[in-house]
Design a protein around this motif. Structure first.
Motif, short mmCIF file in Angstrom:
data_model
loop_
_atom_site.label_atom_id
_atom_site.label_comp_id
_atom_site.label_asym_id
_atom_site.label_seq_id
_atom_site.Cartn_x
_atom_site.Cartn_y
_atom_site.Cartn_z
N ALA A 1 0.83 -1.21 0.00
CA ALA A 1 0.00 0.00 0.00
C ALA A 1 0.86 1.26 0.00
O ALA A 1 0.53 2.25 -0.65
CB ALA A 1 -0.93 -0.01 1.21
N LEU A 2 2.00 1.22 0.69
CA LEU A 2 2.91 2.36 0.71
C LEU A 2 3.50 2.60 -0.68
O LEU A 2 3.59 3.75 -1.13
CB LEU A 2 4.02 2.13 1.73
N ARG A 3 3.85 1.54 -1.39
CA ARG A 3 4.34 1.71 -2.77
C ARG A 3 3.27 2.34 -3.65
O ARG A 3 3.55 3.24 -4.43
CB ARG A 3 4.80 0.36 -3.34
N TRP A 4 2.03 1.86 -3.52
CA TRP A 4 0.92 2.42 -4.30
C TRP A 4 0.73 3.90 -3.96
O TRP A 4 0.58 4.73 -4.86
CB TRP A 4 -0.35 1.62 -4.02
N ALA A 5 0.74 4.22 -2.68
CA ALA A 5 0.55 5.61 -2.25
C ALA A 5 1.68 6.50 -2.76
O ALA A 5 1.43 7.63 -3.20
CB ALA A 5 0.45 5.68 -0.72
#
Length: 125
Positions: free
Chosen positions: A17-21
């Motif tokens: 999710a951090l990579r996506w964000a």
């Protein structure tokens, strides 16, 4: 500049999710706000073991390393604010959501009650 907020807890799901964000913040020319919760029970355990400063450093380092992995290779690196929040994950998410245009949730995270509107969609790599 719009802010994208996310709670990072060290799980593979929060890493994804951090990579996506980070990609989304870079694409939208926004800022990224990353918070990690440090609940009282975990602080109390570290205090009892005499490892409180080391545990704080470990959490901050894990968060910084995850952010670095998330932004590595992006064409433009979004501004990143990171925080270690002394409190429960729900409190940290509510804190992160303040003034954010988007709050990215990881499966299993509860939506803070301070938000008036919730839009949920799965994050895919």
């Amino acid at each position: 500049m719009e802010r994208i907020a996310i709670g990072y807890d060290g799980t593979p799901e929060s890493e994804a999710a951090l990579r996506w964000a980070a990609r989304t913040a870079a694409r939208q020319r926004g800022a990224l706000r990353v918070v990690t919760a440090w609940p009282a029970r975990d602080r109390d355990a570290a205090r009892a073991a005499g490892t409180l400063p080391a545990e704080r450093e470990r959490l901050q380092r894990a968060q910084a390393d995850a952010i670095e992995r998330a932004v590595r290779g992006l064409p433009s690196r979004p501004p990143v604010m990171r925080e270690l929040i002394l409190g429960e994950p729900e409190f940290a998410l509510a804190h992160a959501a303040a003034n954010a245009a988007l709050l990215v949730l990881v499966p299993g995270q509860r939506v803070p009650r301070t938000r008036t509107t919730t839009v949920a969609a799965p994050v895919t790599e």
